[in-house]
Design a protein around this motif. Sequence first.
Motif: not given
Length: 556
Positions: A368-369, A431-433, A471-475, A549-556
């Motif tokens: 993603g963007a 969407p955003y990566s 856009a999963f995975p995203s940070v 803060l670092i966060a990682v988003f994943n779609e299950l």
Amino acid sequence: KMAAAASTQTDVLSHPGESYAVLVHRNHAHRVRNALESGSENVIWMKLGAERGDDSGSNSDADNHVSHVSHASTTEASDDGTSDSANVNMRYHDGIGGCTATTSQTTVIPTPYEAGGRKSRRGYCLLVIRNVRTTPSQLPPVARQRISWAGRITHCTTASTTSRANDKVPYGNDTGDMVRHIARRVFDLLQQQHNFDFVDTPTKRAHELRLDVRPKSMVLNICQELQRIAAEGGGIVNRDDTDDNDPYDGPIRMTRSVGKCSFVLNAVFDFLDEEEEEDGVGDSIGNSGSTCNGNPPTRCCYWGLSSAEDQNNIIRRLNDYATPGIEPLDSMDNVEAPVSRAYYKLHQVFDEHLKDIMFAKLRGVNGGAGLDLGASPGGWTQVLHRNGIRPVVAIDPGLLAPRVQGLDGVQHVRGDFSGEDSIHAIANAAPYSAIVCDANLYLEIFEQIGRTLEAVAEELRCSAKEKSLLAFPSVFVLTIKFPYKTEESLRRNLAWASEQIPACLRRIVDAAASSMMDEGTCGNDLSAHIAVTYSIVHLHANSESERTLIAVFNEL
């Protein structure tokens, strides 16, 4: 006044990795130490929901990347000045100045610079780190910039005394025995392993030795002992050009020049003089000095011989050599040069903390963007662009540097986060990566980011674009900037931020889920299919009052 019974021995450091002594500013000692000992493996990751006992995200693919289960704040200094991290075994000052050899990885040695000396060296401490995972020259550029000096260590010489009552003299008989012992071993190594040429020949000039010893007051002791051994026990004849009035001159050609030397002796003595003992130098670093555990006091010296080439390869990557110069904002002489120090924050995040987790996926075909909130002058936008993220939407009322504004795929919106133009631009590029923010905000930062992304999600849901926010995975990367006053204030504000972070991340999850909703779905159902892991880190480019803060988003 001095105890006569003493024993001296030298051990070759037997750790499988290399060992180094580094001189680093005390404000960065923890970060440099952790980087040398364990690199990014020391980062502690949390699962969103785990902080409240919720195991809803326990089946996430991101679980494979959770290094620890305890909270990131456990690496901070505790009230007694010691480290709470169970993974770092340090040595403690016993109040006497003695030390014993231990199996710990790191020894923190306060330096005379902290009690006086040159102003440019005040506030520094020496770290002796055994079995490093990363060498000083391999550290990130901004970390190497914090290191004033580093040298490879291969041996440890100890001198133990059975009694030191009334010992107020910093360099006593046991230290003299240790110096003689070190000088003998160094001389043998020069002859037997390094093929040191003591005299000139018609075709080759004699080698020159440089002594890089800390504290500096020990340089003359070691030099004179080396020259004595060379003249008496080594059978080396004085050169014709020897100056009898120069205490550094003798059979061994000595030099203070980095450029002229052939070999370098790096030596670090681990004991405090009387003034440093009374001042308690180094206590604020937490884990300084050593403990005797009831054993006789021991004075240590960590040392090693290196070729001038090997030593210069280290030194020439430290201090001002470490980071590329930050060019003026309007300069186009070097379009690759960072436009701000903030560049190195996100550079470290992507290079160390996200590389093994998911960053390779960000540069894939379906990536993603990138969104940079509070982008001016463009340091973080540069990092996103250089890591293959296209397009990059940069939001800030201020200007971007011309060399950032001109990058392919960079769109600059001059306005606030939540302005109408900003919301439209963010929605159009979704969407955003990667969503990143280094804005100079504090209390309102979580609320402003949450409100902005919720507005973007609402526009996406109501439009016919059929696009989601992430856009999963995203940070998600955010600099948290505290109003630093005291260490207690920093600890209190860090605790407050740690409580706010889960709610902020949930708002992003809900916004992402809301953007994917249609008539037949529920936002809560979609939120349950998004897993989040996060960490709070103290980057090398962070100030003392900043955390990232670092966060990682994943779609299950």
